[in-house]
Write an enzyme that holds these catalytic residues in place. Structure first.
Site, short mmCIF file in Angstrom:
data_model
loop_
_atom_site.label_atom_id
_atom_site.label_comp_id
_atom_site.label_asym_id
_atom_site.label_seq_id
_atom_site.Cartn_x
_atom_site.Cartn_y
_atom_site.Cartn_z
N ASP A 92 0.82 -7.13 4.77
CA ASP A 92 -0.31 -6.11 3.80
C ASP A 92 -1.74 -5.85 4.47
OD1 ASP A 92 1.49 -7.38 1.03
OD2 ASP A 92 0.75 -5.34 1.40
N ILE A 141 -1.74 -2.77 6.33
CA ILE A 141 -1.26 -1.56 5.52
C ILE A 141 -2.59 -0.93 4.57
CG2 ILE A 141 0.41 -0.72 3.93
CD1 ILE A 141 2.26 -2.61 4.69
N GLU A 188 0.06 -4.57 -3.11
CA GLU A 188 -1.51 -4.68 -2.79
C GLU A 188 -1.96 -3.19 -2.57
OE1 GLU A 188 -2.99 -7.47 -0.04
OE2 GLU A 188 -1.97 -9.18 -0.92
N ASP A 230 -4.78 -0.54 -2.10
CA ASP A 230 -6.29 -0.86 -1.66
C ASP A 230 -7.01 0.31 -2.26
OD1 ASP A 230 -4.33 -1.47 1.28
OD2 ASP A 230 -5.63 -3.08 0.25
N HIS A 246 1.31 17.31 -3.63
CA HIS A 246 1.39 18.70 -3.79
C HIS A 246 0.24 19.51 -2.81
CE1 HIS A 246 3.47 18.87 -7.53
NE2 HIS A 246 2.52 18.04 -8.16
N CYS A 253 5.15 20.67 -0.26
CA CYS A 253 5.52 22.01 -0.16
C CYS A 253 4.72 22.63 1.03
CB CYS A 253 5.10 22.88 -1.42
SG CYS A 253 5.70 22.34 -2.91
N SER A 289 8.95 22.02 -1.11
CA SER A 289 9.83 20.61 -1.09
C SER A 289 9.87 20.12 -2.58
CB SER A 289 9.01 19.76 -0.16
OG SER A 289 9.62 18.72 -0.13
N SER A 303 10.76 17.36 -3.25
CA SER A 303 10.63 15.97 -3.15
C SER A 303 11.84 15.13 -3.08
CB SER A 303 10.01 15.29 -4.18
OG SER A 303 9.31 14.10 -4.12
#
Lengths: 562, 313
Positions: free
Chosen positions: B26, B29, B65, B67, B111, B153, B179, B181
């Site tokens: 973590d 990240i 976690e 952030d 989006h 998209c 797209s 998703s």
């Protein structure tokens, strides 16, 4: 042949005399009148050391978490109280909580009097805590921090109470979720691997009516003579499980039903690990299994309650707590209760009403009401009225600090005497401000939050309280220091308010640009063309044969065809 | 918040889970979630986020976690994290502490449109800004190789403007396509390096590898998605030294006066009522007051003339 990793560690056994820190954990389960059940975890680490000693940096941390110890020494913190709550505590249905907290995040800190720049320390402290707890505490700045002049006296040891070293801020919008619980659990000595903390699974804890986790750090007396100080870190977690969502409508509760886990062992680093079940209301009529001969009594929140005690450090306690059937009768009605709401209509003005109820039949007592209103609700203090039983009630102490736009919120503190068995209403009118268009949040039509008001009071107690501290007192009754026997200190938080501010239409700049440009282009453009355009006759280009003929004629020198 | 953005949060959390499973801790990240779906009151199962409607895998988990969350997810914060230009009081968990030997994976979803990505429904980041941010990172030596994945998209338009070396970009849809998703399917495509057929994916994934210096075929997925921790195994026994004994406090026997320590009264009513008002610090007059007095004095002298002053004094 198995290849074990022979990484052998020698531990030096610490004799009890040399141990400087100790850890206690407890869980209190209290069935509530409405069929819900209230569980309160408290974890306490006591450490006999001095973080603020000159020239002596603490380097060896055992049970006390290092991240918090470094925060205390770096910012010269005397007391730190931070809480994250989701949901609102319904005082009238559930009674008083052991440790109260407002919805959202609340942080109040007493700094040591050696600090020269309190505001700078406060700003850095909020940023560091936002990293530790994965919360947006960095949104705490001068526009929502206040310096109460009489509320929030230190809960720990100390004589000096210069309120210049106190800071209080609340973020009513702050969401509490698993990412806040994870670092909170990491601060415990056993983490979430052993002891009572194995019960804390986020899927069950957040599926509840009320969830609150807090960290309280303060200096306390080390022993009964109170000759030296020790640092106390208390981590508390209060949760109320709803009868219908978690209990499936049946008033049968068990540890497995509440937490989807059972207890298997106590934390090996804990000196005491206990579970208390409140059996004051009708001990004969419910079945509590496994049965325990241990009973405890404690005076908490002005009432004497009886508890069944399960000592987890003894091996014979283990078996599991199965379902117990409870029958409840009316419990003690809370004596102090407060509500708050916004009155008025439209987006220009409004009125904040705070209603405080004193349910004691014959005793009057004083309460200290603290209100911190953001600057964009401009209060008109000349319209402040305090009425009890439809008569004017003049407060004996008022402290008002007006707001400064974009700098400081309003702070209003009043000491009001509540007559017995009455309702006191505090009203103040306000006007809503129009913010600059960059100051609006991405979702301004949701509204803006106003933090809860805090009502602190010394409520007369039905039962005599003990004023001296003993070590074997259960944790839930020893949080607030008791100064006199006949009353107990309580803090009640009201609801946060959600207020709509006049919101501009953010699509208007785009609309205006489109419309104006279209009008200009079409209107002015065509007008200009009408005025300045001239028409000329244009011959169409001649066909190919004619062009060829013209070419030959030019060579010949003969006049061209038209 | 809009509930139909749940899938974006689920996608981001799936990538987060995969990355954690492959070994990245973590502390390495930075997770930014603009909406809170897990503990929202609309979520029928609080503290959970599922990536598939049969609800088999809770991608939110027990040890997530986050952030940057809620209003903290802004274009400014995102660019500051990338370039490292954060205020000094920012905690470590909110910083990207990378150097010139780190490989970075950036995954964006939400989006978007031709050349931009929407943040919080009120701002946008353009492909030029992103390209400039990466160039800043390159000049400050903040990455060795960078993999940029975008799932929106017309996502391919976001990497058109990159110009820094060692960048590889993947998008789930081309310019002009939406797209829907289907990141899960996209993900399996990614791992197997197959092209997703139009019928399944509805959009055509795109990629850009011209700025990458190594041959993309030789790059391992785990260069970006996972990491190997350095572990040393030893067969010797190690003696831990005895715990550091804190210095024994000198007990004050007579020299030092021990003041009795007491707790403070929580609500000292008499003291509060008779509290003296705080000494307010004197501030010099504000700009407005100064301007007002200057105006009054000017008008006065204008009307009456300075020579009349001697009559007053």
């Amino acid at each position: 042949l198995d290849s074990r990793l022979p990484l052998v560690i020698f531990l030096h056994a610490l004799t009890p005399a040399a141990a400087r820190d100790e850890f206690q954990e407890e869980l209190v389960i209290r069935p509530l009148h409405s069929g819900d059940i209230y569980a309160s975890f408290q974890f306490r680490t006591l450490w006999d050391t001095d973080f603020l000693q000159e020239g002596q940096k603490v380097s060896h941390y055992r049970l006390f978490p290092k991240s918090l110890g470094q925060v205390l020494s770096k910012f010269s913190v005397r007391e730190l109280h931070i809480s994250f709550s989701q949901g609102f505590w319904r005082t009238m249905q559930w009674g008083q909580p052991f440790i109260p907290s407002p919805p959202g995040a609340e942080l109040w800190v007493w700094f040591h009097d050696t600090v020269s720049d309190v505001d700078g320390n406060w700003k850095e402290l909020t940023n560091v805590l936002s990293g530790i707890f994965c919360a947006s505490l960095n949104f705490i700045d001068l526009t929502n921090t206040v310096q109460p002049s009489a509320s929030f006296k230190p809960l720990g040891l100390g004589n000096a109470t210069d309120h210049r070293f106190l800071r209080y801020a609340t973020l009513p919008r702050e969401i509490v979720c698993t990412e806040n619980l994870t670092p909170w659990k990491k601060l415990l000595p056993c983490g979430s691997k052993a002891g009572l903390a194995v019960l804390m699974k986020s899927e069950k804890l957040f599926h509840s009516s009320f969830h609150s986790q807090a960290v309280h750090i303060r200096p306390i007396c080390q022993d009964e003579q109170c000759s030296s100080k020790a640092w106390e870190l208390r981590q508390t977690l209060n949760v109320v499980f709803d009868l219908h969502t978690s209990g499936q409508g049946k008033k049968e509760w068990s540890l497995f039903k509440m937490f989807s886990r059972t207890l298997t062992e106590a934390c090996p680093l804990a000196s005491s690990s206990k579970v208390y079940v409140d059996i004051t209301d009708n001990p004969e009529l419910f079945e509590l299994s496994p049965a325990t001969p241990l009973l405890g009594q404690a005076v908490v929140l002005g009432d004497r309650r009886t508890y069944s005690v399960y000592d987890l450090s003894r091996a014979e306690t283990f078996g599991q707590l199965r379902s117990f059937n409870l029958l409840l009768r009316d419990m003690l009605r809370p004596l102090l209760h407060a509500e708050r709401y916004v009155a008025g209509f439209g987006l220009q003005t409004g009125e904040i009403h705070t209603v405080i109820y004193n349910n004691h039949p014959y005793r009057a007592f004083p309460v200290l009401l603290m209100d911190s209103v953001p600057w964009y609700l401009q209060l008109y203090i000349h319209t402040l009225t305090v009425t009890s039983k439809s008569r004017d009630n003049k407060p004996s102490y008022i402290h008002y600090q007006p707001a400064k736009d974009r700098h400081r919120p309003h702070l209003l503190e009043m000491l009001i005497q509540l007559p017995p068995h009455s309702m006191t209403e505090v009203t103040v009118q306000f006007e809503r401000a129009l913010l600059k268009w960059t100051e609006y949040t991405p979702d301004p039509n949701h509204g803006f939050y106003v933090g809860s008001s805090v009502v602190s009071a010394l409520v007369p107690s039905m039962v005599a309280m003990r004023t001296n501290f003993t070590q074997d007192q259960p944790l839930f009754s020893s949080f607030v220091p008791v100064k006199e026997e006949s009353s107990y200190f309580v803090r009640v938080y009201t609801e946060p308010l959600l207020v709509n501010l006049p919101t501009p239409d953010f699509s208007m700049p785009y609309n205006v640009i489109c419309l104006t440009c279209t009008v200009v282009a079409v209107g002015y453009g065509s007008f200009y063309n009408l005025l300045t355009r001239t028409f000329q006759v244009d011959e169409p280009s001649p066909p190919l044969s004619k062009r060829l003929a013209n070419l030959i004629r030019r060579i010949r020198g003969v006049p061209l065809l038209t | 918040i809009f509930w139909f953005n749940y899938r974006h949060v689920a996608n981001t959390l799936s990538v987060y889970r995969s990355v954690k499973r492959l070994g990245i801790p973590d502390s390495h990240i930075v997770l930014m979630l603009a909406d809170d779906m897990a503990c929202n009151y609309r979520n029928p199962k609080p503290a959970t986020v599922f990536s598939h409607k049969n609800m088999e895998l809770n991608v939110y988990g027990d040890d997530v976690e986050v952030d940057y969350r809620g209003y903290e997810v802004t274009v400014e914060n995102f660019l500051r994290v990338l370039t490292g230009r954060l205020p000094p009081s920012t905690p470590r968990s909110k910083r990207l502490l990378s150097d010139d030997r780190s490989n970075i994976l950036i995954y964006l979803t939400g989006h978007g449109g031709n050349g931009f990505l929407k943040f919080q429904d009120s701002e946008e980041i353009s492909n030029m800004e992103l390209a400039d941010a990466f160039e800043q990172m390159w000049q400050k030596r903040r990455y060795n190789e960078l993999l940029f994945i975008i799932d929106t998209c017309q996502g391919a338009s976001m990497y058109e403007r990159f110009y820094s070396p060692n960048l590889m970009a993947l998008a789930s849809s081309q310019v002009g396509e939406d797209s829907l998703s289907v990141s899960h399917t996209f993900f399996t495509c990614l791992f197997q390096f197959k092209v997703c057929p139009q019928s399944q994916c509805v959009s055509t994934p795109g990629h850009r590898t011209d700025l990458f210096q190594r041959d993309p075929g030789s790059v391992l997925i785990t260069d970006f998605f996972g990491s190997v921790r350095k572990v040393e195994i030893t067969k010797d026994t190690i003696n831990l030294t005895s715990p550091v004994e804190p210095p024994i406090k000198r007990s004050g026997s007579g020299d030092i006066q021990i003041e009795s320590l007491t707790y403070v009264d929580q609500l000292p009513v008499a003291e509060i009522i008779h509290q003296k008002p705080k000494q307010k610090d004197w501030h010099p007059p504000d700009g407005f007051i100064l301007g007002l007095w200057t105006l009054i004095l000017l008008v006065f002298f204008q009307t009456y003339g300075i020579k009349h002053l001697k009559h007053i004094f």
